[in-house]
Design an enzyme around this catalytic site. Structure first.
Site, PDB file in Angstrom:
ATOM      1  N   TYR A  14       0.803  -1.227   0.000  1.00  8.61           N
ATOM      2  CA  TYR A  14       0.000   0.000   0.000  1.00  8.61           C
ATOM      3  C   TYR A  14       0.838   1.281   0.000  1.00  8.61           C
ATOM      4  CZ  TYR A  14      -3.530  -3.372   1.534  1.00  8.61           C
ATOM      5  OH  TYR A  14      -4.372  -4.455   1.621  1.00  8.61           O
ATOM      6  N   HIS A  19      -4.348   6.568  -0.930  1.00  6.13           N
ATOM      7  CA  HIS A  19      -4.912   6.482   0.421  1.00  6.13           C
ATOM      8  C   HIS A  19      -3.838   6.657   1.491  1.00  6.13           C
ATOM      9  CE1 HIS A  19      -8.637   5.935   2.409  1.00  6.13           C
ATOM     10  NE2 HIS A  19      -8.558   4.665   2.725  1.00  6.13           N
ATOM     11  N   TYR A  64      -4.269  -0.831  10.048  1.00  5.04           N
ATOM     12  CA  TYR A  64      -5.027  -0.605   8.816  1.00  5.04           C
ATOM     13  C   TYR A  64      -5.962   0.575   9.034  1.00  5.04           C
ATOM     14  CZ  TYR A  64      -2.951  -4.720   6.770  1.00  5.04           C
ATOM     15  OH  TYR A  64      -2.028  -5.614   6.280  1.00  5.04           O
ATOM     16  N   ASN A  66      -9.056   1.493   8.672  1.00  6.74           N
ATOM     17  CA  ASN A  66     -10.368   1.525   9.325  1.00  6.74           C
ATOM     18  C   ASN A  66     -10.311   1.472  10.848  1.00  6.74           C
ATOM     19  OD1 ASN A  66     -11.182   1.483   6.704  1.00  6.74           O
ATOM     20  ND2 ASN A  66     -12.362  -0.415   6.830  1.00  6.74           N
ATOM     21  N   ASN A 112     -13.213   6.251   6.480  1.00  6.60           N
ATOM     22  CA  ASN A 112     -13.272   5.310   7.598  1.00  6.60           C
ATOM     23  C   ASN A 112     -12.167   5.523   8.626  1.00  6.60           C
ATOM     24  OD1 ASN A 112     -15.601   3.945   6.773  1.00  6.60           O
ATOM     25  ND2 ASN A 112     -14.441   2.613   5.400  1.00  6.60           N
TER      26      ASN A 112
END
EC number: 3.1.1.29
Length: 243
Positions: A14, A19, A64, A66, A112
């Site tokens: 990632y 993001h 992560y 969220n 989120n």
């Protein structure tokens, strides 16, 4: 003490995602300013240092996106901090690439990571949103945010992160509008306090302080007749003065 939390997802998979621009921002601050090496604590990677004479903790939750609030909330409880002692940096779909906005409080806007921070840290913390743009179609949002920045994005991404890192002390001093102006100018925009330049009929822009009287006489105005009945009438009214 101030916590600066960059939001993102952990792992090489990632690392280059849109993001993860929050992670990229705190990494840039870490490189540019004097901070300790990254270490693991509070379900996060953290680094300690000072900005503007105040202790600052950089934090990248490893839970992560969220569940970001679990890590940041744990750090806030450990240091007995309030929401006002937190700045969260994260991606914003509804801002054009390279745009930045900083405010206190507000809603999660469907993000989120912010939803989790609101639940664990309260809502009255400062939110630094960094624009990544919207793909235009709702069904493409997930692929957009979890996709890597394109090579061409470095034209705005690098100066954005560099300017934020260079001026990170402004976050400590609560100089929010000044920081936004620095970023806007670095990206080729205008400072918010700067008055817009006036535009004349011929499309030529002039500084705001220039007299309006001169501008009212556009160089594209039609020439007055030099001969004929109309010319004779104008001479009687105004005399035979040149323009």
């Amino acid at each position: 003490m101030l916590i600066i939390a960059g939001l993102g997802n952990p792992g090489a998979k990632y690392a280059g995602n849109r993001h993860n621009i929050g992670f990229m921002a705190v990494d840039a601050i870490h490189r540019r300013q004097s901070f300790s090496p990254w270490s693991k604590k509070f379900k996060a990677e953290i680094a300690e240092g000072e900005l503007g004479g105040e202790k600052v903790l950089l934090i990248k939750p490893q839970t992560y996106m969220n569940l970001s609030g679990e890590a940041v909330g744990e750090a806030m409880r450990f240091y007995k901090l309030q929401p006002a002692d937190l700045v969260a940096i994260y991606d914003e779909l509804d801002l054009s690439p390279g745009k930045a906005r900083l405010k206190t409080g507000g809603g999660h806007g469907g993000h989120n990571g912010i939803r989790s921070l609101d639940a664990h840290c309260g809502k009255e913390y400062r939110r630094l949103r960094l624009g990544i743009g919207h793909p235009g179609i709702k069904e493409m949002v997930q692929n957009h945010v979890l996709g890597d920045f394109a090579k061409a994005d470095s034209d705005w991404l690098e100066p954005l992160l560099e300017t934020l890192a260079d001026n990170a002390e402004m976050l400590v001093r609560n100089e929010d509008s000044q920081l936004m102006n620095k970023i806007a100018l670095a990206l080729g925009g205008k400072a918010e306090e700067e008055k817009p330049r006036k535009e004349g009929k011929d499309g030529e822009k002039k500084p705001a302080g220039q007299s309006h009287i001169r501008q009212a006489r556009s160089s594209n105005q039609p020439k007055l007749p030099a001969t004929g009945p109309m010319a004779e009438m104008l001479k009687k009214m105004f005399g035979n003065k040149g323009e």
